[in-house]
Design an enzyme around this catalytic site. Structure first.
Site, PDB file in Angstrom:
ATOM      1  N   GLU A 157       0.418   6.901 -11.852  1.00 19.11           N
ATOM      2  CA  GLU A 157       0.285   7.948 -10.818  1.00 19.11           C
ATOM      3  C   GLU A 157       1.320   7.724  -9.714  1.00 19.11           C
ATOM      4  O   GLU A 157       2.158   6.834  -9.809  1.00 19.11           O
ATOM      5  CB  GLU A 157      -1.121   7.924 -10.229  1.00 19.11           C
ATOM      6  CG  GLU A 157      -1.445   6.637  -9.503  1.00 19.11           C
ATOM      7  CD  GLU A 157      -2.887   6.574  -9.016  1.00 19.11           C
ATOM      8  OE1 GLU A 157      -3.731   7.385  -9.435  1.00 19.11           O
ATOM      9  OE2 GLU A 157      -3.172   5.690  -8.185  1.00 19.11           O
ATOM     10  N   ASP A 179     -25.323  -3.023  30.608  1.00 20.16           N
ATOM     11  CA  ASP A 179     -25.096  -2.191  29.406  1.00 20.16           C
ATOM     12  C   ASP A 179     -24.005  -1.153  29.617  1.00 20.16           C
ATOM     13  O   ASP A 179     -23.474  -0.598  28.656  1.00 20.16           O
ATOM     14  CB  ASP A 179     -26.405  -1.467  29.032  1.00 20.16           C
ATOM     15  CG  ASP A 179     -27.453  -2.409  28.488  1.00 20.16           C
ATOM     16  OD1 ASP A 179     -28.641  -2.023  28.484  1.00 20.16           O
ATOM     17  OD2 ASP A 179     -27.066  -3.525  28.078  1.00 20.16           O
ATOM     18  N   ASP A 214      -1.301   5.661   0.647  1.00 18.31           N
ATOM     19  CA  ASP A 214      -0.369   6.619   0.044  1.00 18.31           C
ATOM     20  C   ASP A 214       0.674   7.122   1.049  1.00 18.31           C
ATOM     21  O   ASP A 214       0.866   8.325   1.205  1.00 18.31           O
ATOM     22  CB  ASP A 214      -1.136   7.819  -0.528  1.00 18.31           C
ATOM     23  CG  ASP A 214      -2.340   7.413  -1.335  1.00 18.31           C
ATOM     24  OD1 ASP A 214      -3.405   8.055  -1.196  1.00 18.31           O
ATOM     25  OD2 ASP A 214      -2.235   6.422  -2.068  1.00 18.31           O
TER      26      ASP A 214
HETATM   27  O1  AHR Z   1      -5.594   7.464  -2.365  1.00 15.60           O
HETATM   28  C1  AHR Z   1      -6.079   8.650  -2.954  1.00 15.60           C
HETATM   29  C2  AHR Z   1      -5.619   8.776  -4.378  1.00 15.60           C
HETATM   30  O2  AHR Z   1      -5.977   7.584  -5.072  1.00 15.60           O
HETATM   31  C3  AHR Z   1      -4.107   8.906  -4.544  1.00 15.60           C
HETATM   32  O3  AHR Z   1      -3.684  10.247  -4.530  1.00 15.60           O
HETATM   33  C4  AHR Z   1      -3.876   8.297  -5.898  1.00 15.60           C
HETATM   34  O4  AHR Z   1      -2.556   7.881  -6.074  1.00 15.60           O
HETATM   35  C5  AHR Z   1      -4.872   7.133  -5.886  1.00 15.60           C
HETATM   36  O5  AHR Z   1      -5.337   6.896  -7.136  1.00 15.60           O
END
Ligand code: AHR
Length: 493
Positions: free
Chosen positions: A216, A485, A42
């Protein structure tokens, strides 16, 4: 309500100031390869006053911002925490950040919109906004408001801003029965709705109904006298997640009839290019303002889901004869694209998936240090491979030392907790910084390799005890096995 399953690999991510290691020398040629990160769902990216700014979903209780003078430099920039929340009603699952420069009561301010809810479920997500103290996108920010329609105060996510004829409108996504749909509402200021929400789009075509029926991630796009709302369609956990378009007809923006949906997706998966689920985009312009660019997230395989492994990608787009946007096809990660016009940078990590540092274990063939969520161990077969890739940063407590950030868990650093070695989210405290800072020393098993001495516990090294990673006193590192290690070879980076 359909409960949305969003795989939260990051439970509580407290990010803070990442002390930048001097960026590696820029690759010549002025090109850039995607992705910009190894975790970046996003994304929202803006070029402002000489810098690119990037925010992505954290899924946690903190909001972040990356900044760089060049687009490629975002690859090596560390996310800086710009806000952390403790109020239980909005503490968690922070998604879909967007920062808009708008006129506030005291002049232009950055309004940082995001979705958040309670820690126990994803069913309490609502839209919220922060306000900056001035015109610096890095903040500081203070919490301003939860944005909601008091008549329909329901689940809401992906808030965004639309401006038409000087009026402000809020765009967001919410459920109507089985359909996650798009709504618009008037605003009296950047944090207050001044009227009821209006439904302007719901998933009606097959390409919007893969997995779940979803519209969305709305975002406004302006060109000449046209106004568009570009949005994401289908369930984010499917490879069919794609971008659709609403076109404003010129009427009242609050009338559903004023928005006409394009019947086909504008941007969608490319199996030939190895790009799946491209969506939840934003737009930015080149430094000289002559080019339009799209920023979006995608997965590298059809198995990719709606989790932090979605990475941030960018590419230029053009306009069709009729004035509508032409986003083209999502470019493959192997393609070097030209930098935005006016960007004088390069690409510090053409293949970020290979460029980052790995810690080869001494005396073992093809065994590497890796994280498994926040746990740390040495493994032979590592899936996902990115769990063994790290940013070697300047030390959080001492810049002459180093700190080790997980490449696919931004803001998580290797630290000791007592004698345990773990990855943990940087909370910005001096205690964390000290525990996550390491001196690079000649390898205890081989001086041409490297061992890591704790900054906060001098004389103690990253090693193993009883078969698990541990902070080990040098006096106890007395056998060849123990020395091996505690010894690593840094590869890449
Ligand atoms: O990535 C999180 C959420 O998942 C976002 O806000 C939305 O757009 C998606 O569905």
């Amino acid at each position: 309500m359909l409960i949305r399953r969003w795989v939260l690999l990051m439970v509580a991510l407290g990010l803070s100031v990442g002390v930048l290691q001097a960026a590696p020398p820029q690759q010549e040629g002025g090109g850039l390869r995607n992705p910009l990160n190894l975790s970046g769902p996003d994304p929202w990216l803006q070029y402002y006053d000489g810098y690119y700014y990037l925010a992505t979903t954290t899924g946690s209780s903190s909001l972040t911002m990356r900044r760089s003078p060049t687009l490629g430099g975002l690859k090596t920039s560390s996310p800086v925490q710009i806000y952390a929340e403790t109020e239980p009603s909005r503490c968690c699952n922070m998604w879909a950040p967007e920062f808009h420069l708008l006129d506030g009561p005291n002049g232009p301010r950055w309004y940082y919109y995001y979705s958040a809810g309670t820690s126990d479920t994803l069913d309490n997500q609502h839209t919220h906004v922060l306000e900056s103290a001035g015109t610096d996108p890095m903040g500081p920010y203070t919490y301003k408001a939860r944005i909601f329609d008091p008549v329909n105060d329901t689940w809401a996510i992906d808030g965004s801003i639309l401006q038409i004829d000087g009026a402000l409108y809020f765009l967001f996504s919410s459920w109507v029965g089985p359909n996650q749909s798009l709504f618009i509402a008037p605003m009296s200021d950047p944090w207050t709705l001044s009227g009821p929400r209006v439904l302007i789009a719901e998933p009606q075509y097959d390409w919007e109904r893969s997995g779940l029926n979803v519209n969305e991630g709305p975002v406004a796009l302006y060109h000449q006298d046209k106004v568009f709302i570009i949005y994401s369609a289908s369930y984010c956990a499917t490879p069919d997640y794609s971008l659709g378009m609403l076109t404003w007809t010129g009427g009242d923006p609050l009338s559903p009839q004023s928005w006409v949906k394009h019947p086909e997706p504008l941007f969608e998966r490319s199996d030939a290019n190895g790009v799946f689920g491209p969506g939840h985009n934003g737009f930015f312009t080149s430094p000289d303002g002559t080019e339009n660019w799209i920023v979006y997230h995608a997965n590298d395989s059809a198995a990719g889901v709606c989790d932090p492994q979605r990475t941030t990608r960018v590419q230029k787009f053009t306009w069709n004869e009729d004035g509508t946007p032409n986003f083209g096809v999502p470019v493959p990660l192997t393609e070097t694209i030209a930098l935005p016009s006016g960007d004088t940078g390069g690409d510090p990590m053409p293949d970020i998936t290979q460029a980052l540092t790995r810690f080869a274990a001494y005396g073992l063939d093809e065994a590497y240090l890796r994280h498994v969520d926040v746990a740390v161990r040495v493994d032979f077969t590592i899936n996902p491979a990115m769990d063994a890739r790290f940013f070697l940063r300047s030390g959080l407590a001492e810049t002459a030392a180093v700190s080790i950030e997980a490449a696919n868990m931004p803001g998580y650093y290797l630290r000791h907790q007592g004698n345990a070695i773990v990855f943990a989210p940087n909370d910005g405290s001096a205690e964390f910084a000290a525990a996550a800072t390491w001196w690079r020393r000649p390898g205890l098993a081989d001086p041409n390799w490297t061992s890591f001495e704790s900054y906060s516990q001098p004389g103690k090294y990253i090693g193993q005890q009883f078969g698990v990673m541990a902070l080990v006193d040098q006096a106890a590192i007395s056998t060849n096995r123990a020395r091996a290690d505690a010894t690593f070879q840094l590869e890449g980076g």
